[in-house]
Write a protein that holds these residues in place. Sequence first.
Motif, PDB file in Angstrom:
ATOM      1  N   GLU A 143     -44.044 -40.033 -23.886  1.00 53.10           N
ATOM      2  CA  GLU A 143     -43.188 -40.059 -23.949  1.00 53.10           C
ATOM      3  C   GLU A 143     -42.576 -41.538 -22.924  1.00 53.10           C
ATOM      4  N   LEU A 176     -42.250 -34.957 -19.201  1.00 51.64           N
ATOM      5  CA  LEU A 176     -41.634 -35.634 -19.353  1.00 51.64           C
ATOM      6  C   LEU A 176     -40.355 -36.428 -19.090  1.00 51.64           C
ATOM      7  N   LYS A 187     -39.724 -40.917 -19.478  1.00 45.14           N
ATOM      8  CA  LYS A 187     -38.573 -41.189 -19.964  1.00 45.14           C
ATOM      9  C   LYS A 187     -38.655 -42.495 -19.248  1.00 45.14           C
ATOM     10  N   THR A 229     -31.717 -39.708 -17.732  1.00 45.21           N
ATOM     11  CA  THR A 229     -32.714 -38.719 -17.620  1.00 45.21           C
ATOM     12  C   THR A 229     -33.229 -38.637 -15.708  1.00 45.21           C
TER      13      THR A 229
END
Length: 472
Positions: free
Chosen positions: A19, A138, A142, A279
């Motif tokens: 990611e 993850l 990001k 995010t």
Amino acid sequence: MEKWQKISLILCTFGFFKELRPSEPFITEYIVNFKNVTSQELIHVAFPVSTYSSLAALAIVFLVTDFLRYRLVIIFEGLMYILTWAILILGSDLEAIIWVEVFYGIACSTEVAYYTYTYAKVEKDRYKKVTSHTSSALYAGKFVGGLLAQLLVTFQLMNYHQLTCLTLAFSILGFIATLFLPKVKSSIYFHRYERAVEQPGVPVEIPVAERHDISTASRLWNDFMEAYSNTYILKWSLWWALASAGQYQVVNYIQVLWEQINQETQLEPYNGVVKALHTLLSAVLCLAVGYVKLRWSQWGERLLGILSLLQGGLLVWMARSSYLYTAYICYTVFRTIHPVMLTIASAEVAQGISKDSHGLVFGINTFLALLLQTLLTIVVSDEKGLALDVKQQFIIYGGYFSVLGAAFVLASAWSSAYLIYRKKSHRNRFNDQLPDNAGVKFCNANEPCSLLDSSCPCTHVGKEALMQSKVP
């Protein structure tokens, strides 16, 4: 380090690096400026390919992931990301970009193995911890990817091409991590093992009978029927698939919309900041929602509806906006809402099904989402369909979420009205069965008790008190 901790560390390392894509926030500008491809070709020719590729691959991956025992599919996922970024760097025309979309779609379809590997390799009492670790990895990838991209671009330390090369390097690191994943001896459906005793006091694992074709199909069908015959699970799964399909479309085409909006004002792009911000907000709110004590069975349906209506409004606002930063704000809110509600939906679905069927149900929901996204792509985006301009597309997507929200709000209102009617009807029927001077006893559960002996702790009430009491 315990075995489950080692597995968690490897999965987190892979998840973080796969990611960590600093080129992604500026991928549209990179392709348009470096690859001799127009934005219209991206919208109507290239981008739809990833949707079709992902759907086709998922149909196969869904069937073979359990059979191949997860690890090989995760390694394959890492390889697909390497091919994606390598072809993007080396290619220079529309055909190359189409192949990029093919491999990217395949890579996305294999993510089911990343999530289900945990259930096959880690003890059940460690599911929650490992799942939280991998999800956090993850989000971290990001966030760092978006922030790193913005810093490198803003301070002119790298151009878009160099960002793509950096993304390829991170993908290679993630791929290397997958090679250290332990092999899985058993899986949920095709390679089930049971405990047996070969020697006194020495437990060993032996495979169940060889009739996998019959037993596996039976288990799959039973798990499917058990999950989707539950209307509560079906409701959350339906929202999951419909909302995810719309969200996939928005994510695919948002950078093209930003580029079109910014053609007039030519403001400094902050795509990386937007990605990092939504995010971070999603990660914090997803963590916080676990501590919220709310009866989702009662309030979830109307909350899904209201938030879907809000998302629809935000998309229409973006489509009609001529100011880039306004579009940034709308997109940040939109992208923050979906992961939070999806986390709630996942939890509600997971609680209502057996642990062995998590991968099956989650995979089916994802497949339905991709199928719906494919239909949207064919009708709205593809050159063989309506081939709408990107702003017109976002108006359609806004209407899509508005209809979804309205449907759930109406469903919630109907459910509430029906529940009130049932309570009132039940109270009236119970009351009509009693003489006016009858003594009725209510236990702690607020249910009428037919015994009238003085030793019972229930409260004696008459008919008038019954009329005012809370009878279910």
